[in-house]
Scaffold this motif. Structure first.
Motif, PDB file in Angstrom:
ATOM      1  N   ASN A   1       2.386   1.777  -3.428  1.00  0.00           N
ATOM      2  CA  ASN A   1       1.380   2.272  -4.363  1.00  0.00           C
ATOM      3  C   ASN A   1       1.120   3.756  -4.154  1.00  0.00           C
ATOM      4  O   ASN A   1       0.964   4.523  -5.112  1.00  0.00           O
ATOM      5  CB  ASN A   1       0.088   1.476  -4.200  1.00  0.00           C
ATOM      6  CG  ASN A   1      -0.962   1.908  -5.205  1.00  0.00           C
ATOM      7  OD1 ASN A   1      -0.763   1.814  -6.410  1.00  0.00           O
ATOM      8  ND2 ASN A   1      -2.097   2.392  -4.697  1.00  0.00           N
ATOM      9  N   GLN A   2       1.073   4.206  -2.892  1.00  0.00           N
ATOM     10  CA  GLN A   2       0.855   5.618  -2.603  1.00  0.00           C
ATOM     11  C   GLN A   2       1.988   6.476  -3.154  1.00  0.00           C
ATOM     12  O   GLN A   2       1.766   7.571  -3.672  1.00  0.00           O
ATOM     13  CB  GLN A   2       0.725   5.813  -1.085  1.00  0.00           C
ATOM     14  CG  GLN A   2      -0.550   5.213  -0.490  1.00  0.00           C
ATOM     15  CD  GLN A   2      -1.808   5.844  -1.073  1.00  0.00           C
ATOM     16  OE1 GLN A   2      -1.943   7.068  -1.128  1.00  0.00           O
ATOM     17  NE2 GLN A   2      -2.737   5.009  -1.535  1.00  0.00           N
TER      18      GLN A   2
ATOM     19  N   TRP B   1       0.839  -1.202   0.000  1.00  0.00           N
ATOM     20  CA  TRP B   1       0.000   0.000   0.000  1.00  0.00           C
ATOM     21  C   TRP B   1       0.875   1.254   0.000  1.00  0.00           C
ATOM     22  O   TRP B   1       0.618   2.199  -0.740  1.00  0.00           O
ATOM     23  CB  TRP B   1      -0.910  -0.017   1.234  1.00  0.00           C
ATOM     24  CG  TRP B   1      -1.865   1.143   1.257  1.00  0.00           C
ATOM     25  CD1 TRP B   1      -3.081   1.232   0.679  1.00  0.00           C
ATOM     26  CD2 TRP B   1      -1.632   2.400   1.906  1.00  0.00           C
ATOM     27  NE1 TRP B   1      -3.654   2.451   0.911  1.00  0.00           N
ATOM     28  CE2 TRP B   1      -2.769   3.211   1.659  1.00  0.00           C
ATOM     29  CE3 TRP B   1      -0.582   2.927   2.668  1.00  0.00           C
ATOM     30  CZ2 TRP B   1      -2.897   4.498   2.146  1.00  0.00           C
ATOM     31  CZ3 TRP B   1      -0.705   4.223   3.145  1.00  0.00           C
ATOM     32  CH2 TRP B   1      -1.843   4.995   2.896  1.00  0.00           C
TER      33      TRP B   1
END
Length: 233
Positions: free
Chosen positions: A211-212, A208
């Motif tokens: 991805n950010q 996550w």
């Protein structure tokens, strides 16, 4: 032209008034020509001395041209000896410098130069190619592996191999490298079961976060496009 003392030759008058004097002689049934000099750059006494020297050599059964050929052969041999001594003094650093400009792929250029100057040249850069062997390289590889720097050891092995394999097909370096000193069985030096890649996968939280970061980079790039197009216009 004859000067009364037995000197005769072919004379050419040039635009600046120089007279080139040549003398013909026969040796072993063959007619040859010798250059005696150019007047007034050479005095008539010097030209006459050269003529008498040639006549004396012919009378003693020595070809004057043979002496010139011997001198030329000696000079050629001396030049070859100088070149051979220069070859003997070529170092790995000399080979690397040529490889960097002629054999290094552009896409690998900056990283390869940085790595080699940090790890490879301090190790064997001043070593003569004639004296290069695998001992220093193998010792450094073992030391890096013992420190847990297996990846660095593999890159050192790879770059040294590129330089030396390139040198093996280039003269005069090919004559100095009868065998490739980097032909080391690197697998025998690595720890048992070593793999040059990682098998760990990202946790959901790490995925996550990654991805950010990608999204942030993409948004920044998108916002920068209108400004870049405006400046270009």
């Amino acid at each position: 032209m004859r000067d009364g003392s037995g000197l005769s030759g072919k004379v050419h008058a040039t635009r600046d008034g120089t007279v080139s004097v040549h003398s013909r002689y026969r040796f072993d049934g063959t007619s040859s020509e010798a250059t005696l000099g150019a007047w007034p750059r050479d005095s008539l006494d010097i030209i006459r001395d050269r003529f008498e020297e040639i006549s004396l050599r012919v009378s003693h059964g020595t070809d004057p041209a043979g002496r010139k050929q011997a001198v030329a052969a000696k000079l050629k041999q001396e030049q070859e000896d100088i070149e051979r001594r220069r070859e003997q003094q070529l170092t790995f650093g000399d080979l690397y410098a040529v490889w960097q400009t002629e054999g290094l792929l552009r896409k690998d250029g900056e990283y390869a130069r940085s790595f080699c100057e940090r790890h490879l040249l301090p190790l064997v850069g001043r070593t003569n190619l004639r004296d290069l062997n695998d001992s220093a390289l193998a010792a450094r590889l073992r030391a890096l592996i013992a420190e847990g720097k297996c990846r660095t050891a593999l890159e050192l092995f790879a770059f040294a191999g590129q330089v030396l394999r390139w040198g093996l097909v280039r003269n005069p370096r090919r004559r100095l490298l009868d065998i490739n000193p980097i032909e080391i069985d690197i697998d025998r030096l690595l720890p048992p079961g070593y793999k040059p890649y990682r098998e760990r996968v990202l946790t959901p939280e790490e995925a996550w976060t990654l991805n950010q970061r990608f999204m942030t980079i993409r948004e920044a790039w998108t916002l920068a496009q209108p400004e870049a197009q405006h400046q270009a216009a």
